[in-house]
Scaffold this active site. Structure first.
Site, short mmCIF file in Angstrom:
data_model
loop_
_atom_site.label_atom_id
_atom_site.label_comp_id
_atom_site.label_asym_id
_atom_site.label_seq_id
_atom_site.Cartn_x
_atom_site.Cartn_y
_atom_site.Cartn_z
N GLU A 140 0.76 -1.24 0.22
CA GLU A 140 0.20 -0.10 -0.02
C GLU A 140 0.94 1.32 0.02
O GLU A 140 0.44 2.19 -0.78
CB GLU A 140 -0.63 0.04 1.10
CG GLU A 140 -2.08 0.93 1.31
CD GLU A 140 -2.92 0.92 2.40
OE1 GLU A 140 -3.89 1.68 2.48
OE2 GLU A 140 -2.60 0.08 3.19
N ASP A 145 -6.14 -3.14 -2.81
CA ASP A 145 -6.06 -1.40 -2.85
C ASP A 145 -4.71 -1.22 -3.10
O ASP A 145 -4.54 -0.02 -4.02
CB ASP A 145 -6.45 -1.13 -1.41
CG ASP A 145 -5.38 -1.41 -0.44
OD1 ASP A 145 -4.85 -2.76 -0.54
OD2 ASP A 145 -5.25 -0.81 0.61
#
Length: 269
Positions: free
Chosen positions: A84, A142
């Site tokens: 991330e 994500d």
């Protein structure tokens, strides 16, 4: 957020080694009938402050080792890096490059780090110990979405076709391994799909992915995941939960977090 507005902002922020097509800061037209038709990111105190924050981020969290670069995990162990963080940094190095300062070298080293720790599905193992070993295996959706979007923006920013090719490959892997092929809903990663994470839904990215991959799939993914987001909203506050089932119903306990938690914060954004 209007996807065209978001895309205009992405294109308005920029970098390049020799040529920067969209140098930071600038003013770009939405082209969608919004007030004044522009999003203003001009050379004022606001844009200067954002740039200062970004430069501080690089100083405090960006670490290089040869051709690789990682982002220190801001938690219990700065020796760790999560995918991330790589995605966030790749986006920012594109956005904040200007006609005087390019962050393309940093972008390339972050991208090299991502690739160095890919699993068999071409997705980065989500938690790494420095530059040495995998801590937690397999992808986190994500992160992949941010990295793929950053590659798309790098192609527009620098005009280098290799970024487009890399974006196409990664987006195809995201579609194949991190989305349900029948419902078009996102999976939290390529190795599990017990519950959904509303904050992993990235509609603006899916709009961009249409131009690099299967546009019909991403159109369907937009519709399905918007439906999930709307169903997940709390009827009183309108806020999302950290985790939900495939119908958008919040889940808690050992399965996830029913509350508006640190994951949920990014869903409205």
């Amino acid at each position: 957020m209007n996807n065209k507005i978001y895309l205009s902002f992405l294109l308005a922020a920029s970098f390049a080694c020799a040529t920067v097509n969209y140098p930071y800061p600038q003013e770009k037209s939405y082209g969608n009938g919004s007030v004044n038709g522009v999003y203003s990111v001009t050379s004022d105190a606001g844009s200067s402050k954002l740039l200062t924050y970004f430069q501080s981020f690089l100083t405090n969290y960006y670490v290089e080792s040869g051709n690789y670069a990682r982002i220190k995990f801001n938690g219990t162990n700065d020796n760790y890096t999560v995918s991330e963080g790589i995605g966030y940094a790749m986006l920012m190095t594109v956005y904040f490059s200007s006609s005087t300062t390019s962050y393309q070298t940093q972008f390339d080293k972050l991208w090299a780090y991502y690739q160095n720790w890919e699993n068999g599905n071409g997705l980065m193992n989500w938690e790494i110990n420095g530059f040495s070993s995998v801590v937690s295996s397999n992808g986190a959706t994500d992160a992949e979405e941010d990295v793929a979007l950053a590659l798309c923006m790098a192609y527009y920013q620098f005009g280098d076709a290799s970024y487009k090719t890399a974006a196409q490959t990664l987006i195809a892997n995201i579609r194949k391994y991190e989305f349900d092929q029948s419902t078009y809903l996102h999976k939290p990663g390529d190795a599990w799909d017990t519950y959904k994470n509303p904050s992993y839904v990235a509609p603006a990215a899916y709009e961009v992915f249409k131009n690099f991959d299967n546009s019909t799939f991403w159109t369907n993914a937009l519709a399905a995941n918007y439906t999930l987001l709307k169903a997940n909203q709390n009827s009183t506050t309108g806020l999302p939960s950290g985790w939900s089932d495939a119908n958008g119903t919040p889940v808690g306990g050992t399965a996830g977090y029913i509350a508006y938690d640190y994951d949920a914060v990014s869903a409205p954004w």
